[in-house]
Write an enzyme that holds these catalytic residues in place. Sequence first.
Site, PDB file in Angstrom:
ATOM      1  N   HIS A   1       0.829  -1.210   0.000  1.00 16.71           N
ATOM      2  CA  HIS A   1       0.000   0.000   0.000  1.00 16.71           C
ATOM      3  C   HIS A   1       0.867   1.265   0.000  1.00 16.71           C
ATOM      4  O   HIS A   1       0.727   2.133  -0.876  1.00 16.71           O
ATOM      5  CB  HIS A   1      -0.923  -0.012   1.237  1.00 16.71           C
ATOM      6  CG  HIS A   1      -1.799   1.188   1.361  1.00 16.71           C
ATOM      7  ND1 HIS A   1      -3.118   1.194   0.966  1.00 16.71           N
ATOM      8  CD2 HIS A   1      -1.563   2.435   1.835  1.00 16.71           C
ATOM      9  CE1 HIS A   1      -3.643   2.384   1.188  1.00 16.71           C
ATOM     10  NE2 HIS A   1      -2.719   3.153   1.718  1.00 16.71           N
ATOM     11  N   GLU A   2       1.777   1.351   0.953  1.00 13.94           N
ATOM     12  CA  GLU A   2       2.621   2.547   1.041  1.00 13.94           C
ATOM     13  C   GLU A   2       3.553   2.618  -0.176  1.00 13.94           C
ATOM     14  O   GLU A   2       3.837   3.702  -0.683  1.00 13.94           O
ATOM     15  CB  GLU A   2       3.430   2.561   2.349  1.00 13.94           C
ATOM     16  CG  GLU A   2       2.598   2.468   3.638  1.00 13.94           C
ATOM     17  CD  GLU A   2       1.496   3.524   3.768  1.00 13.94           C
ATOM     18  OE1 GLU A   2       1.650   4.621   3.189  1.00 13.94           O
ATOM     19  OE2 GLU A   2       0.480   3.252   4.439  1.00 13.94           O
TER      20      GLU A   2
ATOM     21  N   HIS B   1       1.727   4.424  -2.797  1.00 11.87           N
ATOM     22  CA  HIS B   1       1.789   5.884  -2.619  1.00 11.87           C
ATOM     23  C   HIS B   1       3.126   6.414  -3.148  1.00 11.87           C
ATOM     24  O   HIS B   1       3.179   7.427  -3.840  1.00 11.87           O
ATOM     25  CB  HIS B   1       1.674   6.246  -1.130  1.00 11.87           C
ATOM     26  CG  HIS B   1       0.274   6.220  -0.585  1.00 11.87           C
ATOM     27  ND1 HIS B   1      -0.743   6.976  -1.108  1.00 11.87           N
ATOM     28  CD2 HIS B   1      -0.275   5.552   0.473  1.00 11.87           C
ATOM     29  CE1 HIS B   1      -1.864   6.771  -0.401  1.00 11.87           C
ATOM     30  NE2 HIS B   1      -1.607   5.903   0.556  1.00 11.87           N
TER      31      HIS B   1
ATOM     32  N   GLU C   1      -4.982   7.701  -2.754  1.00  8.58           N
ATOM     33  CA  GLU C   1      -5.471   6.437  -2.198  1.00  8.58           C
ATOM     34  C   GLU C   1      -5.827   5.465  -3.331  1.00  8.58           C
ATOM     35  O   GLU C   1      -5.708   4.253  -3.177  1.00  8.58           O
ATOM     36  CB  GLU C   1      -6.674   6.726  -1.301  1.00  8.58           C
ATOM     37  CG  GLU C   1      -6.876   5.771  -0.170  1.00  8.58           C
ATOM     38  CD  GLU C   1      -5.676   5.641   0.765  1.00  8.58           C
ATOM     39  OE1 GLU C   1      -5.551   4.572   1.381  1.00  8.58           O
ATOM     40  OE2 GLU C   1      -4.856   6.585   0.875  1.00  8.58           O
TER      41      GLU C   1
HETATM   42 ZN    ZN Z   1      -2.992   5.266   2.041  1.00  6.57          ZN
END
Ligand code: ZN
Length: 499
Positions: free
Chosen positions: A264-265, A268, A294
Site C-alpha cells: 500500500h505505502e 503511494h 489512495e
Molecule cells: Zn494510504
Amino acid sequence: MELKEAVAKLKEMNRVMHAYNHAMGVMYYDIETAAPKNATGGFSDTMAALSEITYKLSVNEENFALLDFLTGHADELDEITRREVEEAQKGLKLLRSIPMDEYIEYQRVLSEASAVWHEAKVKSDYAMFEPHLKKLVEFARRFAAYAAPEKDPYDYWLNEFEEGFTQDVLDGYFEKIKAGLVPLIHKIGERPQLDNSFLHKTYPVWQQRKLSDFLMEVMGINRDDCAIGETEHPFTTGFNKHDLRITTHYYEQDLASSMYSVIHEGGHATYEMGNSDELWDSPLAGGASCGMHESQSRFYENLIGRSRAFIELVFPKIKETFPEQLEGVDAEAFYLAVNRAEPSLVRTEADELTYSLHVLVRYEIEKKLMHGELDTKDLPAEWNRLYKEYLGVDVPNDKEGCLQDSHWSGGSFGYFPSYSLGSAYGAQILAHMKKELDFDGLIARGEMGVITDWLRVHIHKYGMIKKPAELIRICCGEDFDPQYYIDYLTAKFSELYGL
Ligand code: ZN
C-alpha cells in the site's frame, strides 16, 4: 508589477517553501522512526519556530497581492504556473478569512485535542474527549462559513479534500455502495468462512523485513529513491521524486499486516516517483488529491496485491522464507486467506469488501455534525447504531469504536470519503487499463513495470497539474462511475465465496 517579475517571485517563493517543507518533513520522519523518545520536546520547539516562519512567508499582504495579481493574469500563464497560483489561492482562502485571534485559539485547541484523544483512546474514555471534539466541530462549521458563506459547511469541507465532490454526489455514491454491497456481505456471511489461520502463526520480524525488500523489488521500486522504516502506524512521506520514505509495522502473529502495508505505502511512493521532472520543487508535486493518492496505493494493495496472479507470482518466495509456517499451504490457499472478508470493528484493518461501509458510517456522522443535527454527546450511540446496521457488528467499547481514528482530533472533517473514492477510482481505472494491457498476464510474468508505466503516463506524471475528475477522464475517457467498483467487488467475492 510586470508579469515576468511576478512569476519569478512566485517561483522563488515556491523554492524556499519547498526547502522548509523538506526540512520539516525529514524531521518528522526522523521523530517517527529513529529519534530517541525524549527528542520530542526539542522537536516540538523547532517545528513551532519553522512553522511560524513558513506561516509568515505565505500569509502576508505582499504575497496576497502577488497571488491576486497573477490570478488576474491567469490566461497568460503556462498551465503549471496557473495551477500553482490556483492551489496557493485555495490554500490561503481559509487563512485569509479567519480572524487572527481565532486562528491562534484554534491552534491551541487543536494541540490540546490531539493530546487528549491519544489518552482517551488508550483509556477508551469518550467522555474525556467529547468537550474537545465539540469545540473542533464548532470551529469547522464557523471556518466553513468564513471561507464560503454561500456553501453548506460540509460541502465546503468535502470539496477541500476532493475537489468537485458535494453531498449530492456522495449521497448518490454511497446509496449505490449500500445497495450493491450490503446484500452481498450478508450472503457471504452465510457461506463457510475462508481459512486464514496460518497467517497468524509466528513470523519472526527479521524474516518479514526480508519479505518487505522482496515485495518492493517485485513492485519495481528503486531503493535508491525510496527508503523503508518502521512506525506504529504505516505512512508515506516524500520530499521529491528521488526521496520517498515509506514505513510499516511488523506483527509477529500477522504475516499479511505488514505485507499489505508495504504494498500500500509502496503504491503511494510509486505515484510520487512517477511525477514528471518539471514538478521537481513545485508545490504541484505529489498526488492530485487524497482520493487519487489512495486510488494508487489501493491499486497496488488490492487490485494487484490481492489478485490471484500476484499471489502465484510471489508465493514461492514467501514459502521459501517461511517453510515451516506454510507447510501444506499452496498459492491458492494463500490467495483465499488474504481475501477473507468479514465485517469488523476497525477501518484500517477492514478487508477490501467491507471497507467502504466503515467510511459510510463516518460520512453519515460527519454530515450530521456539520449540520448541527447530532450532539457530540450522542456520537458513540450513533456510531454503534450504524455499525450494527451496516456491518452487523456490536461495538464493545469506544476505543474500537468512535475513538479509533485520529482525523477528528486533528480537526479534519470531510476527509474520510476520499478513502472510499480511491477504491472506486481504482476499479474504474483497472477496467480501462484492461482494454489496453494483459493485466493478469503481466503480473503473472512479473512485468509490473508495464502496469506502472501505464499509470505513470495516465496519472502519476501530472502530480497536481490535473484535478481528480480530469484525471479520470484522461485515463478512462469518461466521467467517474462507481458502478465499476461494485461490479469488481461483486465478481471477485462471488467467485471467492462460491455464490
Ligand atoms: Zn494510504
